[in-house]
Design an enzyme around this catalytic site. Structure first.
Site, short mmCIF file in Angstrom:
data_model
loop_
_atom_site.label_atom_id
_atom_site.label_comp_id
_atom_site.label_asym_id
_atom_site.label_seq_id
_atom_site.Cartn_x
_atom_site.Cartn_y
_atom_site.Cartn_z
CB THR A 99 61.12 87.84 25.14
OG1 THR A 99 61.23 87.44 23.80
CG2 THR A 99 60.73 89.29 25.21
CB THR A 123 57.31 86.58 26.64
OG1 THR A 123 58.14 85.52 26.13
CG2 THR A 123 56.61 86.07 27.90
N GLY A 149 55.43 85.81 18.57
CA GLY A 149 55.16 87.20 18.27
C GLY A 149 54.09 87.45 17.22
#
Ligand code: ASP
Length: 322
Positions: A191, A242, A245
């Site tokens: 990410t 990051t 999640g």
């Protein structure tokens, strides 16, 4: 009075000082930018050439942001511009080069937040928007909403005249191979994120991702969730996260860091460490964060995090591992 002009000038200076912000009063024009390109995604066996390519990508994004800040650009615009650079770079898991879902297409999440007034915008599961971070900003500025997903977000984008690309644009051979290898397990990948303190003492944060390799279509991670993957508040800090999640959502990581500073008087370092070391499990991920005084953190519990910082005090650092 002997010197009326001097008296009037002094009065004017005192009056002008009254209207200055704390940063302007202290003469402070300190600014800085911190970026990440994902935690835990660097392959330990990567070649020197691969390593240099990632460093070059981070360097381009970092210097783009630093130059804009030097020109006096506002924090929010710098975050957007920097994330666009990383979205266009196929080496990172955002925009082109994003990881693929279990069904083999790219689905993007992004969010952006302004520390001045807590305004924020986010998009989830968009599949044809070239730069999801810009659509997130449009949600923030051109709608009454904070988070828009899927078809609705893309319809909104059509009205705003955002850049569309065909879904194949995002798919790289590299990510196809990664998906093939990892179809049976969800996996973290790089990410991108950016946090900024601008010359006026304002903070902003943004994050953009393709999510996790092999995710189920429809899954949203922390990246488009304000308070989980992204948060910015001039009273505390700006954060971009990051990692895994689902864990970051459950622990409201980005907001929790801000809340520890706001309610418990933690320093930025204490807040970041507490949340990553105590609320999350080892190897869950990392964050970048900056506060209004110009303190910054690039903290991660994974073996690696692509990251970089550049400050007006002359600090410049780009790293992947320790
Ligand atoms: N946090 C992202 C997600 O779960 C992935 C990552 O940061 O690598 O979607």
């Amino acid at each position: 009075m002997k010197y009326p002009i001097l008296f009037i000038v002094s009065l004017l200076i005192i009056a002008a000082t009254f209207f200055l912000t704390p940063e302007q009063k202290s003469g402070g024009e300190k600014f800085l930018i911190v970026i990440h390109g994902g935690a835990g995604s660097a392959r330990p066996g990567m070649t020197e050439e691969e390593k240099q390519a990632h460093i070059a990508g981070l360097n381009t994004a970092l210097t783009t942001g630093y130059d804009l800040l030097g020109q006096g650009k506002d924090a929010l615009s710098v975050v957007e511009a920097v994330i666009r650079v990383l979205e266009d770079d196929s080496l990172f898991n955002a925009g082109r080069g994003a990881v693929l879902t279990s069904e083999g297409f790219a689905s993007h999440d992004a969010s952006i937040m302004n520390g001045i007034d807590l305004t924020a915008g986010a998009v989830g599961d968009v599949r044809r928007i070239k730069n999801p971070i810009s659509l997130a900003r449009m949600v923030m500025e051109k709608s009454n909403h904070v988070l828009m997903v899927g078809d609705g977000a893309e319809k909104f984008a059509e009205k705003q005249g955002v850049g569309f690309v065909p879904p194949e644009y995002f798919i790289t051979e590299d990510q196809k191979a990664t998906l093939k290898k990892r179809l049976d397990q969800m996996n973290k990948a790089g990410t991108v994120g950016c946090v900024v303190l601008d010359k006026n003492g304002n903070l902003a944060a943004g994050t953009s991702t393709g999510g996790m390799t092999g995710k189920l279509p429809g899954r949203l991670g922390d990246t488009p969730i304000i308070g989980a993957g992204t948060y910015a508040n001039n009273a505390t800090c700006a954060v971009s996260a990051t990692g895994w999640g689902e864990k970051f959502i459950k622990n409201a990581v980005a907001f929790r860091i801000s809340a520890l500073m706001e309610y418990k008087g933690y320093t930025l370092k204490q807040a970041v460490k507490e949340v990553l070391d105590k609320n999350l499990a080892p190897k869950d991920g990392g964050v970048i964060a900056v506060d209004r005084a110009g303190n910054y953190e690039m903290y991660y519990t994974t073996p690696s995090m692509y990251r970089g910082v550049m400050t007006s005090d002359g600090i410049k650092e780009i790293k992947i591992w320790e």
